[in-house]
Design an enzyme around this catalytic site. Structure first.
Site, mmCIF file in Angstrom:
data_model
loop_
_atom_site.group_PDB
_atom_site.id
_atom_site.type_symbol
_atom_site.label_atom_id
_atom_site.label_comp_id
_atom_site.label_asym_id
_atom_site.label_seq_id
_atom_site.Cartn_x
_atom_site.Cartn_y
_atom_site.Cartn_z
ATOM 1 N NE ARG A 37 5.313 17.604 -28.585
ATOM 2 C CZ ARG A 37 5.361 18.799 -27.998
ATOM 3 N NH1 ARG A 37 5.201 19.884 -28.728
ATOM 4 N NH2 ARG A 37 5.565 18.894 -26.708
ATOM 5 C CE LYS A 182 9.285 31.913 -12.638
ATOM 6 N NZ LYS A 182 8.364 32.481 -13.670
ATOM 7 N N GLY A 333 9.869 19.464 -20.693
ATOM 8 C CA GLY A 333 10.509 19.629 -22.002
ATOM 9 C C GLY A 333 12.028 19.607 -21.925
ATOM 10 N N GLY A 356 2.928 20.948 -19.392
ATOM 11 C CA GLY A 356 1.941 21.555 -18.494
ATOM 12 C C GLY A 356 0.893 20.556 -18.033
HETATM 13 P P1 ADP Z 1 11.556 21.248 -17.573
HETATM 14 O O1 ADP Z 1 11.310 21.826 -18.951
HETATM 15 O O2 ADP Z 1 12.305 19.965 -17.629
HETATM 16 O O3 ADP Z 1 10.291 21.173 -16.768
HETATM 17 P P2 ADP Z 1 12.233 23.834 -16.505
HETATM 18 O O4 ADP Z 1 11.665 24.475 -17.720
HETATM 19 O O5 ADP Z 1 11.512 23.997 -15.234
HETATM 20 O O6 ADP Z 1 12.485 22.268 -16.779
HETATM 21 O O7 ADP Z 1 13.707 24.373 -16.237
HETATM 22 C C1 ADP Z 1 14.719 24.237 -17.176
HETATM 23 C C2 ADP Z 1 15.643 25.413 -17.137
HETATM 24 O O8 ADP Z 1 16.131 25.625 -15.825
HETATM 25 C C3 ADP Z 1 16.844 25.192 -18.019
HETATM 26 O O9 ADP Z 1 16.833 26.122 -19.069
HETATM 27 C C4 ADP Z 1 18.036 25.419 -17.067
HETATM 28 O O10 ADP Z 1 19.083 26.174 -17.650
HETATM 29 C C5 ADP Z 1 17.402 26.206 -15.935
HETATM 30 N N1 ADP Z 1 18.180 26.052 -14.685
HETATM 31 C C6 ADP Z 1 18.488 24.916 -14.049
HETATM 32 N N2 ADP Z 1 19.266 25.174 -12.965
HETATM 33 C C7 ADP Z 1 19.448 26.509 -12.920
HETATM 34 C C8 ADP Z 1 20.163 27.380 -12.044
HETATM 35 N N3 ADP Z 1 20.852 26.912 -10.995
HETATM 36 N N4 ADP Z 1 20.128 28.710 -12.307
HETATM 37 C C9 ADP Z 1 19.446 29.175 -13.365
HETATM 38 N N5 ADP Z 1 18.743 28.408 -14.227
HETATM 39 C C10 ADP Z 1 18.753 27.081 -14.007
HETATM 40 MG MG MG Z 2 11.064 23.856 -19.636
#
Ligand code: ADP
Ligand code: MG
Length: 377
Positions: A37, A182, A333, A356
């Protein structure tokens, strides 16, 4: 008329300029653990110095409870000094002066007018360049920008221009790929983008709530029970036919890297097992849909990519997004971390830095730190 002014619209020579950057870097053992960053923020600061400004830069760092010395921007200033040809100082006296953590003052998050006035004091131009913070109405994002003439910095401008292409007049076919933990985190994005897209591919932990809503038994896979009815409404609604879910998944008998794992069709997930990645047939399907697209947005890993046995789905999407000549952006992230680990971050059109803020923008919500810039046009 533009929405907001940028550095191209103002005379800079001789001004005292305050920049709000995103210097919220990871700190480990009292040092900057990843300077990504700082590297991203520097070109804006150096450009202002070259244009004849005296530059101060402020940012938050972590979530300090009061004045926590472990979260002082001093280490950031030291790291920045080693990365820039300009003279960088902490708190006073550099060509670039790094100010202390904005959150050391409790007035920051409450957008206290007294703090905003203190931040604004002595500056005749404010440059908002911290996309990751503009969804918050804080003293260093909104308060100060009400008091001093304000413009969008190049990083913020690039983010808004790129992400706007996913909200209005996308070149079609337009495909969105969503994953991650989620569905509740990203429901707003699904609802806002689904009417606009040609196809929405959903993997990751969130796909099991949707599979469950279709009546499929998903064993111990991650399901948000309180979201099942809501996502059923989406699946059965006007645009539900655009949602493409996995046909096969990699399942594990426990939530661990060393778990026993197997590839099965989604309808064959046995009780006690959980889906931790999308399967091979799904990877082929998702790749082929991404290949047809002219505009692709990807947010959220397809599986638990942190563990090798459950990484293939995320790698497959990352490769497809990197290989296409479509306009592509990756946000989130963890998704960006996966992309960088694979060395593919230069192969996409835009890497979005604000987690976010990016999601709120794609939900169709106004960003307070951008709205406030419009009064200076
Ligand atoms: P980003 O940061 O790219 O927005 P998120 O924070 O929403 O993504 O989600 C990332 C997390 O989701 C990772 O730590 C990953 O391990 C978890 N994840 C992905 N698929 C699954 C799954 N099938 N079951 C449990 N956790 C999962
Ligand atoms: Mg994340």
């Amino acid at each position: 008329m533009p929405d907001y002014l940028t550095l191209d619209d103002v005379e800079i020579k001789g001004l005292n300029v305050l920049v709000r950057s995103d210097l919220n870097v990871p700190i480990e053992d009292g040092a900057v653990a990843d300077a990504f960053r700082i590297e991203a923020a520097l070109p804006t600061l150096e450009r202002l110095v070259d244009a004849g400004a005296r530059v101060s830069v402020c940012s938050h760092l972590g979530r300090p409870d009061g004045q926590d010395p472990a979260l002082s921007l001093r280490v950031v200033a030291e790291a920045m000094a080693g990365m820039s040809s300009k003279e960088v100082a902490f708190e006073e006296g550099g060509q670039i002066t790094v100010l202390e953590n904005t959150r050391f003052d409790p007035g920051e998050t409450g957008n206290d007018p007294a703090l905003a006035a203190r931040l604004a004091d002595g500056y005749s131009l404010f440059v908002q360049d911290a996309f990751g913070s503009v969804h918050r109405a804080h003293a260093s994002t909104v308060g100060v920008a009400e008091l001093v003439k304000s413009v969008a910095g190049p990083l913020l401008d690039a983010e808004l221009k790129a992400l706007t292409r996913f909200l209005a007049n996308p070149t079609v076919p337009y495909v969105v790929v969503l994953g991650g933990a989620k569905v509740s985190d990203k429901l707003g994005v699904i609802e806002n983008l689904l009417p606009k897209v040609d196809a929405m591919l959903i993997g990751g932990g969130m796909c099991f709530t949707l599979l469950r809503a279709k009546g499929i038994e998903v064993g111990d896979s991650m399901v948000e029970e309180d979201m099942v009815d809501t996502v059923r409404g989406l699946l059965e609604g006007e645009h539900g036919g655009k949602i493409i879910l996995p046909s096969d998944v990699v399942i594990a008998n426990e939530f661990s890297e060393a778990a026993e794992h197997e590839l099965v069709y989604v309808k064959d997930i046995p009780p006690g097992w959980r889906g931790l990645d999308v399967g091979r047939e799904t990877n082929q399907l998702f790749t082929s849909v991404i290949r047809t697209a002219e505009t692709v947005f990807w947010n959220g890993p397809m599986g638990v990519f942190e563990w090798a046995p459950f990484r293939a789905g995320t790698e497959s999407v990352a490769r497809a997004v990197a290989e296409t000549s479509a306009f592509t952006a990756v946000g989130g992230g963890d998704s960006v971390a996966a992309l960088r680990e694979m060395g593919l971050d230069d192969a996409v059109s835009h890497v979005s830095t604000g987690g976010g803020a990016g999601l709120e923008y794609l939900e169709g919500r106004a960003l307070p730190g951008v709205e406030v810039l419009k009064r200076w046009v």
